[in-house]
Write an enzyme that holds these catalytic residues in place. Structure first.
Site, PDB file in Angstrom:
ATOM      1  N   ALA A 149      43.319  21.832  28.033  1.00 28.64           N
ATOM      2  CA  ALA A 149      42.351  20.828  27.406  1.00 28.64           C
ATOM      3  C   ALA A 149      43.038  19.381  27.504  1.00 28.64           C
ATOM      4  O   ALA A 149      44.307  19.398  28.107  1.00 28.64           O
ATOM      5  CB  ALA A 149      42.386  21.141  25.860  1.00 28.64           C
ATOM      6  N   GLU A 191      40.861  29.893  27.987  1.00 26.77           N
ATOM      7  CA  GLU A 191      39.766  30.304  26.954  1.00 26.77           C
ATOM      8  C   GLU A 191      38.387  30.177  27.226  1.00 26.77           C
ATOM      9  O   GLU A 191      37.849  31.015  26.622  1.00 26.77           O
ATOM     10  CB  GLU A 191      40.154  29.428  25.644  1.00 26.77           C
ATOM     11  CG  GLU A 191      41.634  29.492  25.151  1.00 26.77           C
ATOM     12  CD  GLU A 191      41.910  28.487  24.064  1.00 26.77           C
ATOM     13  OE1 GLU A 191      42.095  27.540  24.201  1.00 26.77           O
ATOM     14  OE2 GLU A 191      41.848  28.868  22.819  1.00 26.77           O
ATOM     15  N   GLY A 220      42.999  25.731  27.657  1.00 21.56           N
ATOM     16  CA  GLY A 220      41.516  25.957  27.254  1.00 21.56           C
ATOM     17  C   GLY A 220      40.764  26.438  28.287  1.00 21.56           C
ATOM     18  O   GLY A 220      39.692  26.744  28.292  1.00 21.56           O
TER      19      GLY A 220
END
Lengths: 478, 750
Positions: free
Chosen positions: B89, B138, B135
């Protein structure tokens, strides 16, 4: 491994017999195109000629030769004087510990003079190429005039070693002096010791099998499954045609005791595209494109050639089949360019000889995998590849298919690792005579190690090797 | 059939006209190949893809279009960047939030987006080449299927914990279900990178694809294309139900799942993991505990509670000083991995090292495996043999860990030449000396080397305290002389301190930094002076440590006080590791150079120890007794006599545990700030990086400068004044620290 020696004995013998029998005048070569050079003959440089080339039928491993392992010596002495051969060189990939210099064993068994020195060379798939060029070197340097070079491979019988632990124990056992020491060593043997060391399937330096490498190479050049299957089918179809037409005259019959005489390669199986398409990927699963049908198969077989200085050959009354003019070996990165030898070697050898692609009438490339051949052709036809990786200003161009492997190739005839090189050179000579060409080009790639059931030898550390030889047909007017 | 295809083409052309936003997208694009939508990510402004605001917005748009497009049956998610899928992220997004609630909302938006991906009616195949972290991972594990290349650059992982955070977009909830509770904890609590083949074994990815070599396009470009082709095939296979989405679980996996179905077992695991975390982090790092808490909430109270806990914990963590410190270090590291001096005139291709001791051999090890021809020279055969063995051992360890093959090991070693003379030095582009720390010996080798090397060759000294200008004084070309201070063990310690004198040329500096970066180092470039930056900071702290010992605090207690403050290695142990003799040497030298400020403990304590042979770990005895094969170490009781001899009476007002900690740390920090004040340091960032990566300053504090910012310069000065009252000028705050104390708006960072 006894069998290797005996088959080689047979070959050596047949080679001599054929040379003697060879009396018919060959087809006169008529030059179809204008060449860059009329001849590659150079003043002050010795002409070296291929006098004859023979081979056993190439057989699928595990078929007939398995039972012929104990073949007895079968020598018809020939008219070639025993001591006419100055030197014998054999190529093999799998070294048998007991007969590490297999060339010498074979030479003695075949009734050559025990005064004829011989040695064995190894260079993976191109071991017999190495045997031939070593011979060329010996003649060129004036060491010898007459050389027998060949190669042999028996995949049906590869040495399987004890595990490293077991070998260590066994070697220590030799040195153990007292019973107590011996017992304690024996007592130390565990189940794990007893597992045999299976022949490695991977490249020593990269731990990658060759099939895997070929699949990656095909993918890198965007060679489709369809292209590979089509090429494989072409190879089998052409081989069948050549076999039926009796063009494969280098094959000599071979009597297997208790069995019939073997006189034909038994791996040629023209199939259909539909059938080829049914096969699953053999190495990169499930999405790969290299299958059992578009790869060369495990093969038993042997081959040999007689190479002489032109002077000597003519003096002895032989009619040589071809000049062996020039050759190069090249190496590349073993990981990503393992099988790209022909693409690198072809322009180099042409440059050395002062020829262009258009001068070549006959191409014989070793077909390890259909994908690998197609990748090499694409590489040769790419300006980008030539500029980025080969340091050339432009591409050399791909060989035209109407001149390319017209009598089949390793995909269909088979590929006994050590013996393919001599087959390629002999085939070029035969095709030049049959098709009336002047120049032929042989190219083969080899791996640092060998695919499938081959225990890697330390000699193979140089990873990717390639050999190409330009042969010029002997003009009958000479 | 053809007409249909053509009609579709027309439709899509109309569609693109109706949505002008399509052409405006810069980060995410998609192309429909047959019935598969290929979604390609490529941040045009960066080498890596991050889940930035824009990336997320464009991704949502694209996904909506893909879901709405009836001609599309499945999708492939791929990055156009070689070497990076999604690196994580965007940290700026978190830093832009002003409070925990905002960060929690950010996390919840991420959770929602990935929930939609997870519930996608059209299967999405994540085609991973390069880093797939945080991220990015994920995102990938929300997809229905994952294919990864076996490239060395392909790594999967959840490094959030290293930034003091947790996987805040569903990671703590999905990972335990995907790879099992133990592996999930291992991944999230260590943050380590997982290579593709391991990821396949763990069940993190479904399929592997080989990276390709040169073909009709460059290897990287073609590999991405090939990955895309394979992924498209799989996407079609999934739709046709030829490719199963669930993997048949192995016996071990089934057994593990069965065992884990008992709450008792799970509770035991939480307990064990928490215990381990507490032991290792001393409770100084909140993130690991919050990760355990989030996983537990999901598994014990259901997904709703789990996702809520994850987002709330994420919000809380993002605003902790620990996270701020760790993120600061991460960003500092990125800065210190760049060469601000530009590209050197000629790259170093041959590097010669003088002295095959621990340091010299260590430098050789990190150099030779980067393809630089390395000459290792020593004066004796045994010394050289020991050094070469060290290099071999270091590389062999890598083969055991399977990061390199035995073939690669041997091929790397062929680049190392061990020798006793100066032959071949004329080809060297740089010489690094790692001989004994004695100015006369340094001068001798400098002269010997300068007699044989070519004019462009750089001479670098790996000294830990001798000023480079003193060494350069013997040089006939001082512009080519520079300091390269490595830390022991060289292959493990990330820091390299480069020291330039006023005469050192910019190109020399650029070349030294380039070599260091190649060796994989984090680099600070500092000015010349006794002890440079790192050794100089360590000096006062060690002086204080000796005083603390003299005051009757044992080595064990000293270690406990420093480690509980966040130092990874206790001060007494550190002294043993560095070598008591080295410490004594440095203390004396720096004491002479800086005067009474460097006082505190009595240097004689160290000298007596050296005289008795207590030189630290290398001699088997120091503050502790070291025995071969024993992991635990006992305090060296023979030390008691020395301490008795030099005993000091502690002052009760400044001798509480906390005071002892701040006495040690404040002297360190004050010296660091003084280095900035004097211009030895170029920036606070380099000061923080040097202290944390070279000296083990507590990472949770982010380095001395960030510590001053977060702790408060005024509070620190207040403490120092109290100690100054007792001990004198050892604790006098420097001017820059006073400036910051007097003006609270002054901060070292931002």
């Amino acid at each position: 491994m006894t069998s290797c020696i005996q088959v080689q004995e047979l070959l050596c013998t047949c080679l001599m017999r054929q040379m003697v029998c060879f009396t018919e005048p060959s087809v006169k070569s008529s030059l179809k195109t204008t060449k860059s050079k009329k001849s590659l003959s150079r003043p002050g440089v010795k002409n070296i000629v291929l006098v004859e080339g023979v081979r056993t039928p190439f057989l699928l491993s595990g078929t007939t030769y398995v039972s012929s392992l104990l073949h007895e010596g079968l020598l018809n002495k020939t008219a070639l004087p025993k001591d006419a051969v100055d030197y014998i060189i054999y190529g093999t990939v799998i070294q048998e510990v007991k007969t590490s210099n297999i060339a010498r064993e074979a030479a003695l068994g075949a009734g050559f003079s025990d005064k004829t020195p011989s040695h064995t060379v190894t260079m993976a798939c191109i071991s017999s190429n190495q045997a031939m060029t070593t011979g060329v070197g010996l003649i060129a340097s004036g060491q010898c005039d007459t050389i027998v070079a060949g190669g042999v491979e028996f995949m049906s019988d590869v040495p399987i070693r004890h595990s490293r632990k077991m070998r260590k124990t066994m070697l220590s056992l030799n040195k153990a002096k007292t019973l107590g020491q011996r017992l304690s060593l024996i007592g130390g043997i565990r189940m794990a010791h007893l597992a045999p060391e299976l022949p490695a399937v991977a490249e020593f330096s990269t731990a990658e099998t060759m099939g895997h490498s070929a699949d990656r190479l095909a993918a890198a050049f965007g060679v489709t499954r369809l292209e590979q299957d089509e090429f494989a089918l072409r190879s089998h179809t052409l081989a069948k045609k050549a076999q039926d037409a009796g063009l494969l005259e280098d094959v000599i019959s071979f009597k297997v005791p208790g069995r019939d005489i073997v006189s034909k390669d038994n791996g040629i199986r023209p199939s259909s595209m539909e059938q080829l398409a049914k096969l699953k990927a053999a190495f990169v699963k499930p999405h790969g494109t290299v299958t059992a049908a578009n790869s060369s198969f495990l093969t038993d077989g042997a081959s040999a050639v007689l190479i002489m200085s032109e002077e000597k050959a003519l003096a002895m009354g032989y009619k040589p089949k071809a000049y062996l003019r020039d050759f190069v070996y090249v190496s590349q990165d073993p990981k990503d360019q393992l099988l790209l030898g022909p693409a690198y070697g072809t322009p180099k050898v042409l440059q050395r000889a002062g020829l262009t692609m258009a001068d070549i009438d006959v191409f014989e490339f070793h077909e390890a995998f259909a994908g690998q051949i197609m990748a090499n052709l694409k590489a040769m036809d790419s300006d980008w590849f030539a500029q980025t990786y080969m340091g050339r200003t432009s591409k050399v161009g791909a060989p035209p298919m109407e001149k390319f492997n017209l009598w089949g190739g390793s995909l269909s005839l088979g590929h006994p690792f050590g013996a393919t090189g001599c087959r390629l050179v002999t085939t070029v000579a035969h095709r030049l005579r049959k098709e009336g060409g002047q120049y032929g080009l042989v190219a083969a790639c080899a791996a640092g190690g060998q695919v499938r059931t081959y225990p890697l030898s330390m000699h193979c550390l140089i990873a990717e090797v390639h050999r190409a030889a330009v042969a010029q047909v002997v003009k009958e007017d000479d | 059939k053809m007409a249909g295809v053509r009609a579709l083409g027309v439709l899509s052309r109309i569609a693109s006209r109706r949505y002008p936003a399509l052409t405006a997208r810069t980060h995410v694009n998609y192309e429909v190949k047959g019935d598969v939508a290929v979604i390609r990510m490529n941040d045009p402004n960066s080498k890596v893809n991050t889940l930035s605001v824009q990336m997320q917005r464009e991704m949502s748009e694209v996904m909506e279009e893909v879901w709405a497009n009836t001609a599309v049956g499945s999708a492939v998610l791929i990055s156009s960047k070689p070497g990076c899928f999604i690196a994580g992220a965007d940290i700026n997004m978190i830093q832009a939030c002003t409070n925990t609630e905002e960060v929690t909302r950010l996390s919840q938006e991420g959770q929602k987006m990935f929930e939609k991906i997870e519930k996608s009616p059209k299967p999405i195949v994540a085609a991973i080449n390069g880093s797939c972290l945080g991220g990015g991972l994920e995102f990938a594990i929300s997809c229905q299927y994952r294919i990864a290349t076996k490239s060395k650059k392909t790594v999967l992982g959840t490094p959030e914990v290293m930034l003091g955070l947790l996987p805040g977009a569903g990671g703590t909830q999905r990972l335990p279900k995907m790879v099992g509770i133990p592996s999930a904890f291992d991944m999230m609590l260590t943050g380590r990178n997982i290579r593709a083949d391991k990821a396949k074994k763990m069940g993190l990815v479904h399929q592997l694809v080989d990276p390709l070599g040169p073909g009709l396009k460059g290897p990287e470009e073609r590999t991405i294309e090939y990955l895309e082709e394979v992924a498209i095939e799989f996407a079609r296979g999934i739709v046709a139900k030829k490719i199963p989405l669930t993997k048949e679980k192995g016996t071990m996996q089934k057994l593990q799942d069965y065992v884990m179905s008992y709450p008792v077992v799970r509770n035991q695991i939480y307990k064990t993991v928490t215990g381990k975390v507490m032991k290792q982090s001393k409770g100084l790092y909140p993130a690991p505990l919050k990760i355990i808490d989030s996983v537990k909430a999901g598994l014990e109270q259901g997904p709703d509670a789990g996702y809520l806990a994850e987002s709330q914990n994420f919000g809380q963590l993002a605003k902790t000083t620990e996270s701020e410190a760790l993120i600061g270090l991460y960003q500092g590291q990125v800065i210190c991995k760049k060469n601000r001096f530009g590209t050197p005139a000629r790259p170093v291709k041959t590097l010669a090292i003088l002295g095959a001791g621990l340091m010299g051999a260590g430098v050789a090890q990190v150099t030779v495996d980067k393809g630089i021809h390395t000459i290792l020279k020593d004066t004796t055969v045994p010394g050289l043999a020991r050094g070469e063995q060290q290099v071999y051992k270091g590389l062999n360890t890598k083969t055991k860990k399977r990061t390199i093959t035995t073939f690669e090991r041997d091929s790397i070693l062929s680049g190392l030449t061990g020798q006793l003379d100066y032959s071949g030095f004329e080809k060297a582009d740089m010489v690094i000396e790692a001989v004994f720390e004695d100015i006369n010996i340094k001068h001798k080798v400098l002269k010997e080397v300068e007699a044989v090397i070519s004019p462009h060759c750089i001479f670098a000294s790996n000294t830990s305290a001798l000023p480079i200008k003193d060494i350069a004084a013997a040089s006939i070309r001082p512009d080519k002389v520079i300091g390269m201070h490595y830390f022991s063990p060289v292959d493990k310690m990330q820091l390299l301190e480069i020291i330039t004198t006023e005469q050192t040329s910019a190109d020399t500096t650029a070349a030294a930094v380039a070599v260091g970066l190649k060796q994989g180092k984090v680099i600070i470039v500092v000015g010349d002076g006794p002890g440079f930056y790192t050794t100089r900071c360590l000096g006062p702290m060690l002086g204080e440590a000796v005083r603390v010992l003299q005051e009757g605090v044992g080595p064990k207690k000293l270690d406990q006080l420093t480690t509980s403050f966040g130092f990874p290695v206790g001060t007494a142990t550190l002294a043993d590791e560095v070598g008591i003799d080295v410490a004594a040497h440095v203390a004396e030298d720096l004491g002479k150079a800086f005067g009474s400020r460097f006082g505190g403990g009595n240097v004689e304590v160290l000298k007596t120890m050296v005289d008795l042979g207590f030189k630290g770990r290398k001699s088997g005895k120091g503050c502790y007794v070291y025995q071969e094969g024993l992991k635990t170490k006992e305090v060296n009781r023979e030390l008691d006599d020395i301490m008795d001899k030099y005993k000091l009476t502690p002052h009760p007002s400044v001798s509480s545990d906390s005071d002892v900690q701040y006495r040690l740390v404040s002297r360190f920090v004050n010296e660091a700030v003084l280095c900035l004040q004097e211009g030895i340091l170029n920036s606070p960032v380099e000061g923080d990086i040097g202290a944390v990566f070279g000296l083990g300053f507590p990472p949770c504090l982010g380095g001395p400068f960030r510590f001053v910012d977060s702790f408060g310069a005024d509070k620190l000065v207040q403490k120092m004044r109290a100690y100054e009252a007792v001990y004198g000028d050892h604790f006098t705050p420097c001017q820059l620290l006073l400036d910051h104390a007097n003006d609270p708006s002054k901060k070292f960072h931002k």
